[in-house]
Motif scaffolding. Structure first.
Motif, PDB file in Angstrom:
ATOM      1  N   GLN A   1       0.985  11.119  -2.067  1.00  0.00           N
ATOM      2  CA  GLN A   1       1.073  10.473  -3.384  1.00  0.00           C
ATOM      3  C   GLN A   1       0.471  11.370  -4.461  1.00  0.00           C
ATOM      4  OE1 GLN A   1       3.413   7.754  -2.713  1.00  0.00           O
ATOM      5  NE2 GLN A   1       2.384   7.297  -4.600  1.00  0.00           N
ATOM      6  N   SER A   2      -0.661  11.951  -4.162  1.00  0.00           N
ATOM      7  CA  SER A   2      -1.322  12.838  -5.112  1.00  0.00           C
ATOM      8  C   SER A   2      -0.468  14.061  -5.421  1.00  0.00           C
ATOM      9  CB  SER A   2      -2.681  13.263  -4.548  1.00  0.00           C
ATOM     10  OG  SER A   2      -3.300  14.188  -5.393  1.00  0.00           O
TER      11      SER A   2
ATOM     12  N   GLU B   1       0.834  -1.196   0.000  1.00  0.00           N
ATOM     13  CA  GLU B   1       0.000   0.000   0.000  1.00  0.00           C
ATOM     14  C   GLU B   1       0.874   1.253   0.000  1.00  0.00           C
ATOM     15  OE1 GLU B   1       0.711  -1.753   2.646  1.00  0.00           O
ATOM     16  OE2 GLU B   1       0.911  -0.436   4.361  1.00  0.00           O
ATOM     17  N   TYR B   2       0.365   2.309  -0.595  1.00  0.00           N
ATOM     18  CA  TYR B   2       1.075   3.579  -0.548  1.00  0.00           C
ATOM     19  C   TYR B   2       0.835   4.193   0.814  1.00  0.00           C
ATOM     20  CZ  TYR B   2       2.018   3.007  -5.438  1.00  0.00           C
ATOM     21  OH  TYR B   2       2.471   2.519  -6.621  1.00  0.00           O
TER      22      TYR B   2
ATOM     23  N   ASN C   1      -4.201   0.743  -5.131  1.00  0.00           N
ATOM     24  CA  ASN C   1      -3.326   1.396  -4.170  1.00  0.00           C
ATOM     25  C   ASN C   1      -2.892   2.779  -4.564  1.00  0.00           C
ATOM     26  OD1 ASN C   1      -3.440  -0.791  -2.499  1.00  0.00           O
ATOM     27  ND2 ASN C   1      -1.665  -1.769  -3.431  1.00  0.00           N
ATOM     28  N   GLY C   2      -2.856   3.135  -5.794  1.00  0.00           N
ATOM     29  CA  GLY C   2      -2.362   4.446  -6.114  1.00  0.00           C
ATOM     30  C   GLY C   2      -2.708   4.852  -7.422  1.00  0.00           C
TER      31      GLY C   2
ATOM     32  N   ASP D   1       0.727   7.330   2.098  1.00  0.00           N
ATOM     33  CA  ASP D   1      -0.137   8.480   2.344  1.00  0.00           C
ATOM     34  C   ASP D   1      -0.687   8.958   1.013  1.00  0.00           C
ATOM     35  OD1 ASP D   1      -0.925  11.311   2.663  1.00  0.00           O
ATOM     36  OD2 ASP D   1      -0.215  11.003   4.710  1.00  0.00           O
ATOM     37  N   LYS D   2      -1.975   8.837   0.837  1.00  0.00           N
ATOM     38  CA  LYS D   2      -2.598   9.163  -0.458  1.00  0.00           C
ATOM     39  C   LYS D   2      -2.495  10.636  -0.814  1.00  0.00           C
ATOM     40  CE  LYS D   2      -5.345   5.162  -0.971  1.00  0.00           C
ATOM     41  NZ  LYS D   2      -4.894   4.414  -2.097  1.00  0.00           N
ATOM     42  N   SER D   3      -2.561  11.537   0.166  1.00  0.00           N
ATOM     43  CA  SER D   3      -2.465  12.962  -0.153  1.00  0.00           C
ATOM     44  C   SER D   3      -1.061  13.320  -0.624  1.00  0.00           C
ATOM     45  CB  SER D   3      -2.875  13.831   1.039  1.00  0.00           C
ATOM     46  OG  SER D   3      -2.008  13.635   2.133  1.00  0.00           O
TER      47      SER D   3
END
Length: 124
Positions: A84-85, A77-78, A123-124, A80-82
């Protein structure tokens, strides 16, 4: 005092990198995300005005952004999605101005990561 060319961009990369440091010295995700968005804006401004990221700043921004983008947790899993964005935005801004020729190993490293990650595509 005027900063040397690339110093501000390197500082922003440093701030962005803090999101994955040890918990005691970790900056809030929002600070790291804001640094990334400001970095994207700096890149956009420089290239729009006919300039570019020079030397060490160019190399550091690319290496750090890609390295952070490719970091995954033990389950694929990544982290932290924010973040990553935000990293995606920085990377796409650079590619938008330089093209893939300006970053020849980008696609290869992302594809290698996709092949190595045992998770699914969510995941991303």
């Amino acid at each position: 005092q005027q900063l040397q060319s690339g110093e501000f961009e390197c500082y922003l990369v440093y701030l962005m990198c803090q999101w994955h440091s040890s918990p005691g010295s970790r900056l809030q995700t929002e600070v790291c995300q804001a640094a990334g968005l400001l970095l994207k804006q700096q890149i956009k401004t420089k290239y729009s005005q006919g300039g570019h990221l020079e030397g060490l700043a160019n190399v550091l921004v690319k290496q750090a952004a890609l390295s952070m983008f490719l970091q995954v947790g033990p389950l694929g899993e990544y982290k932290d999605k924010s973040i990553q964005s935000t990293l995606t935005t920085v990377i796409s801004t650079l590619v938008g101005f330089e093209g893939l020729r300006g970053w020849p190993d980008l696609v290869h490293k992302i594809l290698a990561q996709l092949q190595d990650t045992s998770g699914n595509g969510d995941n991303g």
